[in-house]
Design an enzyme around this catalytic site. Structure first.
Site, PDB file in Angstrom:
ATOM      1  N   ASP A  10      39.333  42.298  44.506  1.00  0.00           N
ATOM      2  CA  ASP A  10      39.589  41.517  44.759  1.00  0.00           C
ATOM      3  C   ASP A  10      41.831  42.035  43.929  1.00  0.00           C
ATOM      4  O   ASP A  10      41.135  42.250  43.597  1.00  0.00           O
ATOM      5  CB  ASP A  10      40.015  39.605  44.033  1.00  0.00           C
ATOM      6  CG  ASP A  10      40.521  38.860  44.278  1.00  0.00           C
ATOM      7  OD1 ASP A  10      41.110  38.403  45.117  1.00  0.00           O
ATOM      8  OD2 ASP A  10      40.740  38.406  42.743  1.00  0.00           O
ATOM      9  N   ASP A  12      45.077  39.331  43.780  1.00  0.00           N
ATOM     10  CA  ASP A  12      45.504  39.007  42.378  1.00  0.00           C
ATOM     11  C   ASP A  12      44.111  37.735  41.719  1.00  0.00           C
ATOM     12  O   ASP A  12      43.634  37.454  41.880  1.00  0.00           O
ATOM     13  CB  ASP A  12      45.709  37.265  43.724  1.00  0.00           C
ATOM     14  CG  ASP A  12      47.746  36.443  42.886  1.00  0.00           C
ATOM     15  OD1 ASP A  12      47.856  36.878  42.221  1.00  0.00           O
ATOM     16  OD2 ASP A  12      48.433  36.302  43.769  1.00  0.00           O
TER      17      ASP A  12
HETATM   18 MG   LIG Z   1      41.727  36.006  42.468  1.00  0.00          MG
END
Ligand SMILES: [Mg+2]
Length: 266
Positions: A10, A12
């Site tokens: 992932d 952010d």
């Molecule tokens: Mg995230």
């Protein structure tokens, strides 16, 4: 030696917070690259193109090619293309979504009935777009939502995400969207395919239990929850219970993840 595992990472809250890198993310990914361990970055954010995302990562010292970035915009385009390669689409979104749909050869229309209404985060969402989208869906277009996130973390706090705009369209059209982004199986099938390893040799690494961990667990991957973003020691138990997940690893930071993977495979 062939890699025994791969990673779906992932962005952010896991690799960076807005413009700020998460400590040691650069060393961690450089090490993966050096050891030829396959990795891809997976984001629910549909606003930017893979090239733009890769450039941002590279600017932070995190090795990334555009081909190693997969977004919910690409997954939405791929989903529609597989079903109807000649489809007409009405789009509510930012340049990343428009680019992905164009690249998949889909025809974007505004003044005629489309086959699909595709909606992502759209910073110029307004009443006219809502009216049009809801009308097309009521007249038979399929409603595609790039990602269900209700809120987006920014430097100025949380702002409404694609899921919040989608909720307005859903209310006005009376139809549920097909959700593409994490935790949907749609985006996970694509990205596991790209890694090229069986699901149980793929780690899904992310900071969000409801999206990253749920997606990984449902797809049969191994999961590593990072406490570098939205999930913290303080909200951990509550977060895991409400998401209904049990990650294989829970890591305070990136060095803890590196160490846990090392001992897992030693
Ligand atoms: Mg995230």
């Amino acid at each position: 030696m062939t890699a025994r595992y791969g990673l779906i990472i992932d962005l952010d809250g896991t690799m960076y917070h807005g413009g700020k890198i998460v400590a040691h993310a650069d060393e961690f990914v450089s090490d993966l690259r050096d050891r030829k361990i396959p990795y891809l970055f997976l984001t629910n954010n549909s606003s930017r193109t893979p090239k733009e995302v890769a450039k941002q990562l590279a600017g932070m010292g995190i090795p990334a090619e555009a081909a190693q970035v997969y977004t919910s915009a690409q997954a939405a385009a791929s989903y529609i293309h597989k079903k109807r390669p000649w489809a007409k689409v009405y789009v509510l979104g930012e340049p990343g979504l428009h680019a992905a749909l164009k690249e998949a050869g889909l025809q974007q229309v505004t003044d005629e009935q489309p086959d699909y209404v595709v909606q992502g985060i759209d910073f110029s969402f307004d009443y006219a777009k809502l009216e049009r989208a809801a009308g097309y869906i009521r007249s038979g277009a399929e409603f595609i939502l790039t990602n269900p996130d209700l809120l987006l973390p920014t430097d100025r706090g949380f702002i409404p995400g694609a899921g919040s705009l989608g909720a307005a369209i859903q209310a006005a059209s009376g139809k549920q969207p097909v959700v593409i982004g994490k935790p949907s199986a749609i985006i996970m099938e694509d990205v596991i395919d790209r890694i090229g390893l069986p699901a149980d040799q793929v780690w899904v690494v992310g900071d969000n239990a409801a999206t990253d961990m749920r997606a990984g667990q449902a797809a049969g991957c191994r999961t590593a929850l990072m406490l570098t973003g939205i999930t913290t020691r303080d909200n951990l138990q509550e977060t895991l219970e409400s998401a209904g997940v049990k990650p294989d690893l829970i890591c305070d930071d990136i060095p803890a993840l590196a160490e846990a993977l090392r001992s897992f495979y030693s």
